[in-house]
Every structure is written in C-alpha cells, then in structure tokens.
Design a protein around this motif. Structure first.
Motif, mmCIF file in Angstrom:
data_model
loop_
_atom_site.group_PDB
_atom_site.id
_atom_site.type_symbol
_atom_site.label_atom_id
_atom_site.label_comp_id
_atom_site.label_asym_id
_atom_site.label_seq_id
_atom_site.Cartn_x
_atom_site.Cartn_y
_atom_site.Cartn_z
ATOM 1 N N ILE A 166 13.275 66.655 53.888
ATOM 2 C CA ILE A 166 13.155 66.662 52.433
ATOM 3 C C ILE A 166 12.366 67.879 51.957
ATOM 4 O O ILE A 166 11.639 68.513 52.722
ATOM 5 N N GLU A 167 12.524 68.180 50.685
ATOM 6 C CA GLU A 167 11.740 69.250 50.075
ATOM 7 C C GLU A 167 10.283 68.796 49.954
ATOM 8 O O GLU A 167 9.976 67.828 49.251
ATOM 9 N N VAL A 168 9.410 69.480 50.643
ATOM 10 C CA VAL A 168 7.967 69.202 50.552
ATOM 11 C C VAL A 168 7.225 70.525 50.637
ATOM 12 O O VAL A 168 7.430 71.308 51.567
ATOM 13 N N HIS A 169 6.385 70.756 49.651
ATOM 14 C CA HIS A 169 5.492 71.919 49.650
ATOM 15 C C HIS A 169 4.347 71.608 48.698
ATOM 16 O O HIS A 169 4.367 70.560 48.034
ATOM 17 N N PRO A 170 3.330 72.439 48.595
ATOM 18 C CA PRO A 170 2.173 72.077 47.777
ATOM 19 C C PRO A 170 2.482 71.775 46.316
ATOM 20 O O PRO A 170 1.744 71.009 45.687
ATOM 21 N N TYR A 171 3.534 72.352 45.752
ATOM 22 C CA TYR A 171 3.867 72.079 44.359
ATOM 23 C C TYR A 171 4.810 70.885 44.196
ATOM 24 O O TYR A 171 5.128 70.484 43.078
ATOM 25 N N PHE A 172 5.301 70.327 45.298
ATOM 26 C CA PHE A 172 6.199 69.167 45.222
ATOM 27 C C PHE A 172 6.034 68.359 46.501
ATOM 28 O O PHE A 172 6.724 68.571 47.483
ATOM 29 N N ASP A 231 -3.183 69.023 48.275
ATOM 30 C CA ASP A 231 -2.469 67.855 47.733
ATOM 31 C C ASP A 231 -2.514 67.832 46.206
ATOM 32 O O ASP A 231 -1.544 67.471 45.542
ATOM 33 N N ALA A 232 -3.661 68.221 45.661
ATOM 34 C CA ALA A 232 -3.870 68.145 44.214
ATOM 35 C C ALA A 232 -3.039 69.162 43.439
ATOM 36 O O ALA A 232 -2.968 69.094 42.204
ATOM 37 N N LEU A 233 -2.378 70.093 44.125
ATOM 38 C CA LEU A 233 -1.547 71.092 43.446
ATOM 39 C C LEU A 233 -0.168 70.546 43.073
ATOM 40 O O LEU A 233 0.592 71.211 42.370
ATOM 41 N N ASP A 234 0.152 69.344 43.521
ATOM 42 C CA ASP A 234 1.474 68.754 43.272
ATOM 43 C C ASP A 234 1.784 68.731 41.775
ATOM 44 O O ASP A 234 0.990 68.251 40.969
ATOM 45 N N THR A 235 2.954 69.256 41.408
ATOM 46 C CA THR A 235 3.386 69.268 40.010
ATOM 47 C C THR A 235 4.421 68.199 39.706
ATOM 48 O O THR A 235 4.714 67.927 38.540
ATOM 49 N N GLY A 236 5.014 67.627 40.765
ATOM 50 C CA GLY A 236 6.093 66.666 40.569
ATOM 51 C C GLY A 236 7.412 67.316 40.191
ATOM 52 O O GLY A 236 8.381 66.625 39.869
ATOM 53 N N VAL A 237 7.480 68.648 40.223
ATOM 54 C CA VAL A 237 8.686 69.366 39.818
ATOM 55 C C VAL A 237 9.492 69.737 41.056
ATOM 56 O O VAL A 237 9.016 70.485 41.913
ATOM 57 N N ARG A 238 10.704 69.216 41.120
ATOM 58 C CA ARG A 238 11.589 69.508 42.243
ATOM 59 C C ARG A 238 12.183 70.897 42.093
ATOM 60 O O ARG A 238 12.510 71.340 40.992
ATOM 61 N N GLY A 239 12.348 71.590 43.214
ATOM 62 C CA GLY A 239 12.961 72.903 43.178
ATOM 63 C C GLY A 239 14.446 72.848 43.481
ATOM 64 O O GLY A 239 15.243 73.539 42.864
ATOM 65 N N GLY A 240 14.832 72.033 44.457
ATOM 66 C CA GLY A 240 16.228 71.906 44.836
ATOM 67 C C GLY A 240 16.993 71.017 43.880
ATOM 68 O O GLY A 240 16.451 70.515 42.893
ATOM 69 N N PRO A 241 18.291 70.793 44.147
ATOM 70 C CA PRO A 241 19.099 69.952 43.264
ATOM 71 C C PRO A 241 18.632 68.500 43.261
ATOM 72 O O PRO A 241 18.074 68.013 44.253
ATOM 73 N N GLU A 242 18.823 67.834 42.140
ATOM 74 C CA GLU A 242 18.462 66.423 42.039
ATOM 75 C C GLU A 242 19.371 65.596 42.945
ATOM 76 O O GLU A 242 20.594 65.654 42.820
ATOM 77 N N PRO A 243 18.810 64.829 43.871
ATOM 78 C CA PRO A 243 19.647 64.052 44.789
ATOM 79 C C PRO A 243 20.638 63.122 44.091
ATOM 80 O O PRO A 243 21.742 62.906 44.599
ATOM 81 N N GLU A 244 20.280 62.597 42.930
ATOM 82 C CA GLU A 244 21.183 61.685 42.233
ATOM 83 C C GLU A 244 22.399 62.401 41.654
ATOM 84 O O GLU A 244 23.387 61.763 41.278
ATOM 85 N N GLN A 245 22.331 63.719 41.556
ATOM 86 C CA GLN A 245 23.428 64.483 40.968
ATOM 87 C C GLN A 245 24.393 65.054 42.012
ATOM 88 O O GLN A 245 25.329 65.767 41.673
ATOM 89 N N ILE A 246 24.165 64.703 43.271
ATOM 90 C CA ILE A 246 25.029 65.215 44.331
ATOM 91 C C ILE A 246 26.339 64.425 44.349
ATOM 92 O O ILE A 246 26.346 63.209 44.563
ATOM 93 N N THR A 247 27.433 65.126 44.097
ATOM 94 C CA THR A 247 28.765 64.528 44.187
ATOM 95 C C THR A 247 29.679 65.505 44.925
ATOM 96 O O THR A 247 29.407 66.705 44.992
ATOM 97 N N ARG A 248 30.774 64.974 45.441
ATOM 98 C CA ARG A 248 31.733 65.862 46.102
ATOM 99 C C ARG A 248 32.406 66.789 45.096
ATOM 100 O O ARG A 248 32.787 67.902 45.436
ATOM 101 N N GLU A 249 32.517 66.325 43.849
ATOM 102 C CA GLU A 249 33.120 67.176 42.817
ATOM 103 C C GLU A 249 32.242 68.382 42.512
ATOM 104 O O GLU A 249 32.731 69.517 42.357
ATOM 105 N N ASN A 250 30.929 68.163 42.437
ATOM 106 C CA ASN A 250 30.009 69.240 42.070
ATOM 107 C C ASN A 250 29.580 70.114 43.246
ATOM 108 O O ASN A 250 29.286 71.296 43.071
ATOM 109 N N PHE A 251 29.532 69.527 44.431
ATOM 110 C CA PHE A 251 28.970 70.237 45.579
ATOM 111 C C PHE A 251 29.922 70.275 46.771
ATOM 112 O O PHE A 251 29.495 70.570 47.881
#
Length: 294
Positions: free
Chosen positions: A163-169, A267-287
């Motif tokens: 999964i996407e994990v880094h200090p800002y997410f 840990d406290a730098l977490d912004t909750g902002v995802r950088g990659g695509p939203e997992p719920e928006q992954i479809t075969r049509e779009n990706f």
C-alpha cells in the motif's frame, strides 16, 4: 551485508528492504536491477502492468545469483482477474521473468464494483500456492472493506498488503488492520517521491523540515530517515531509483536507529491525503490495460 528479513504468515521469509521498478522504463530496468543486486538488494518488486518483467528477468540471469538468493515479487493486473485469467497471468509473468516459481504473487488492486472477479482471482492465487508454483500470495492497495470481504470469501490470509505509505500518508487504520490479521504491510512510494498532492499544498517529503532535522541529527539523508522509519515500525519497504548513488544510499539504512520521539514526530506529519488513485475508483473501464503474452 546481509539484509534483515521478515517472516510472512506462512513461514516464508522476505528481505526487509526491497528494490522496486515502478515507472522504470524497460530500457533502464536491466541496469537498475543489476546495480541493486550488486549493491546487496535481494528482493525485486515488479508487476505485469509495469511492462518490465522481461528486463527484470534478464538482469537476474546476467547477475547469475542462485535462484534461492533473490526474492522475486510481481503483481496481477485487473484485466487478468478471474480464476482462469489469473492462472494464465501467472504463466505470462513467470515466462517473462524466466523463472518457474514466483516467490510472491499479489493482486495489484481490488475491483470494488466487480468484487466477484477479485475473489476468483485470489482463489486462483490460492491454487497456485497449493501447487507450489508460488511461495506466498497477497494483495495490493486493498482498503479495510476490501480485506474484510476477501477474508470472508477465501481460505488463505494474504501474506502482504502492498500500500501507499509515507510520512504524508500513513494509513494508520489500514496498517493496524493488516497487522491484526497477520498481513505484512509493504510500503510503496515509501518516501512519497512518486505520489502527487491533489490540493497542491504539500511539497516533497524530502524537503520537510522535521525530516530534515532528524536527518541532520543522524548524519543521514531525508530518504534514509524515512526508510528507517518504515523499518522500525515493522513494514517491508520498497524504494526505487535508477541512479546508482541513490540505490546505494537507500540500502545504507541499517547502521542507525531513530528514537521513539523521532518516530512519533514523523507519524505526526500525516496529512491523510492520498497520492495514488483512489482504490474505490479502480475499474476495468478506467484502468484497463491489456497485458501482452510472454
């Protein structure tokens, strides 16, 4: 040096630090992987959709290390989901990599709107595991609801969730859920270098003053501090680079230790902002991307 290893939930061991080839062009992949292997990396992470499995395999052959010394991981793309299609996806990847057994094979994404296909794909991984054609299986970019649904419908608990994990997410809830079920967290984009920030308010983690201050205190680079943060919190981490100096720098993270206070500050730098695509928006049509035959 020998890289420390982590034990997966089926007893297979994986190096704590791996080498990724996401967004590495095929014509640069052989040299990058060969440099990584020469440096001491013993885990290579690729994916069918990256388009560079063949070059990863060529680098492995050129370096000539014993097969059991290099842990090879790849991923099945969503256009190859379904029991038979996923079984064939293994065959395509194994042929491109030039190996008979894949150490870790994972589903690259969930398909939330077609979760039945996701389940069938994972059941194909279970069959491949039972047949000995893979040593461990897992998932990637699975959110809590996806993991819960998967566990209810299948028999083998995923060995990893990449999964996407880094200090800002940081994805703290997901990290905790994975750990609760014995699923190892693998961090992609571990220093935030290949993500983008949609609101434009966050710069590079490499320029963050908190991380920079910790780096200065240890005589290390910001990237090394971030990799150490992951490792000390029990995550397997997969940095990527095509630059020999950076490849070596990312490897040199086992000779210092962050304090509890420093870990908490990151840990406290977490912004909750995802950088990659939203997992719920992954479809075969779009990706949807057709994965070529071997």
């Amino acid at each position: 040096m020998t890289i420390p290893s982590l034990e997966l939930n089926n007893g297979v061991r994986i190096p704590a630090l791996g080498f990724g080839v996401y967004q590495t062009p095929p014509d640069e992949t052989i040299a990058a992987v060969d440099t990584a292997l020469a440096t001491g990396y013993r885990h290579i992470d690729t994916a069918a959709v990256y388009g560079n499995e063949r070059e990863v395999g060529e680098a492995l052959r050129r370096r000539g290390l014993p097969r059991d010394e290099v842990f090879v991981e790849t991923k099945v793309w969503i256009t190859d989901f379904g029991f038979d299609a996923t079984a064939h996806a293994f065959a395509k990847s194994a042929a491109k990599l030039g190996i008979e057994q894949i150490d870790l094979l994972i589903l690259h994404q969930a398909l939330p709107s077609e979760f039945d296909l996701t389940i069938q794909a994972y059941k194909a991984l279970e069959a491949l595991l039972a047949d000995g054609r893979v040593r461990a299986i897992g998932v990637s970019n699975f959110m809590p609801e996806h993991l819960t649904r998967l566990l209810e419908a299948t028999s083998v608990v995923p060995a990893v969730n990449q999964i996407e994990v880094h200090p800002y997410f940081r994805q703290s809830e997901l990290l905790a859920l994975d750990s609760e079920h014995g699923v190892l967290n693998q961090a992609w984009s571990p220093i935030g270098g290949i993500t983008f920030y949609r609101d434009g308010s966050h710069g590079s983690t490499l320029e963050d003053p908190v991380i920079g201050g910790i780096a200065s205190a240890h005589g290390k680079s910001p990237a090394q501090v971030m990799l150490r943060w992951h490792l000390q919190q029990g995550r397997q981490v997969i940095p990527k680079s095509v630059t020999p100096a950076r490849i070596a720098e990312n490897f040199a993270v086992f000779d210092f230790e962050l304090t509890a206070g420093e870990l908490a500050a990151i840990d406290a730098l977490d912004t909750g902002v995802r950088g990659g695509p939203e997992p719920e928006q992954i479809t075969r049509e779009n990706f949807g991307v057709e994965i070529p035959e071997a």
